[in-house]
Write an enzyme that holds these catalytic residues in place. Sequence first.
Site, mmCIF file in Angstrom:
data_model
loop_
_atom_site.group_PDB
_atom_site.id
_atom_site.type_symbol
_atom_site.label_atom_id
_atom_site.label_comp_id
_atom_site.label_asym_id
_atom_site.label_seq_id
_atom_site.Cartn_x
_atom_site.Cartn_y
_atom_site.Cartn_z
ATOM 1 N N ALA A 127 0.844 -1.199 0.000
ATOM 2 C CA ALA A 127 0.000 0.000 0.000
ATOM 3 C C ALA A 127 0.875 1.244 0.000
ATOM 4 C CB ALA A 127 -0.913 0.003 1.224
ATOM 5 N N LYS A 128 0.445 2.249 -0.749
ATOM 6 C CA LYS A 128 1.224 3.493 -0.852
ATOM 7 C C LYS A 128 0.734 4.456 0.230
ATOM 8 C CE LYS A 128 3.145 6.355 -4.583
ATOM 9 N NZ LYS A 128 4.493 5.759 -4.501
ATOM 10 N N ILE A 129 1.251 4.245 1.447
ATOM 11 C CA ILE A 129 0.826 4.992 2.626
ATOM 12 C C ILE A 129 1.826 6.113 2.924
ATOM 13 C CG2 ILE A 129 0.355 4.825 5.102
ATOM 14 C CD1 ILE A 129 -0.399 1.870 4.622
ATOM 15 N N TYR A 172 6.833 6.960 4.175
ATOM 16 C CA TYR A 172 7.883 7.769 3.566
ATOM 17 C C TYR A 172 8.767 8.508 4.572
ATOM 18 C CZ TYR A 172 6.099 6.485 -0.935
ATOM 19 O OH TYR A 172 5.746 5.732 -2.031
#
Length: 227
Positions: free
Chosen positions: A211-213, A217
Amino acid sequence: MPTKSFPSNNGGIACACMGVGIVYPSFVSARWLKICSNQFNQSNLRPIPSCWEAQILKMKALAKKIWLDGKLLPWQKANVHVLTHALHYGSAVFEGIRFYSTAKGPAIFRLDDHINRLFYSASVLDMKIPFTKAQIKKAIINTVKVNNLKEGYIRPLVFYGAKSLGLYPKNIPVQVTIITIPFPKLFSKQTIKVKTSSFIRLHPHSTIASAKISGHYVNSILASLEA
């Protein structure tokens, strides 16, 4: 640690091998905003004109309009409350989408695939996006058109909004924004220096890495600060 120079690619990102920290060059400079205390109307969680708004107005607009919760707003008016859950805990998901100039107009790269992953990432955080995939697709295309951009970058972002300060996001509203900007030159030189970060990537069992949460980052931020 020793560094080496490699030819840069303005359209790509620099990353290290699996098992070490990844460095993602920032595509737009961040600006810290001064928030005046006691300048918010807590009944509707919307900012009252203040020194905070004055700081917003000083920002250089990268586009005319930003899509926020179903409405196209002027760049300076697209803002959220400081109690926004995602601001405190990284509880947001997003996509980074390129679009390119063609003879038939701007062409968005793999838009359906990006939207599918956006909805998947949101489901990982139990976010119920208050729009359908078709509505998000239409909003992305319309935001590109309204800003009259031939090519650039699209950032759809889904995030938990403002309601309480607790970690558990139950009953916290889900908000959606779509930002389109020109894609700037990432590197000022023909060559760049890279290094292996001392920070390892997030362990696959410590999160759901597919998932691009947004919160993921922070790992990359630490790596870029070290570099």
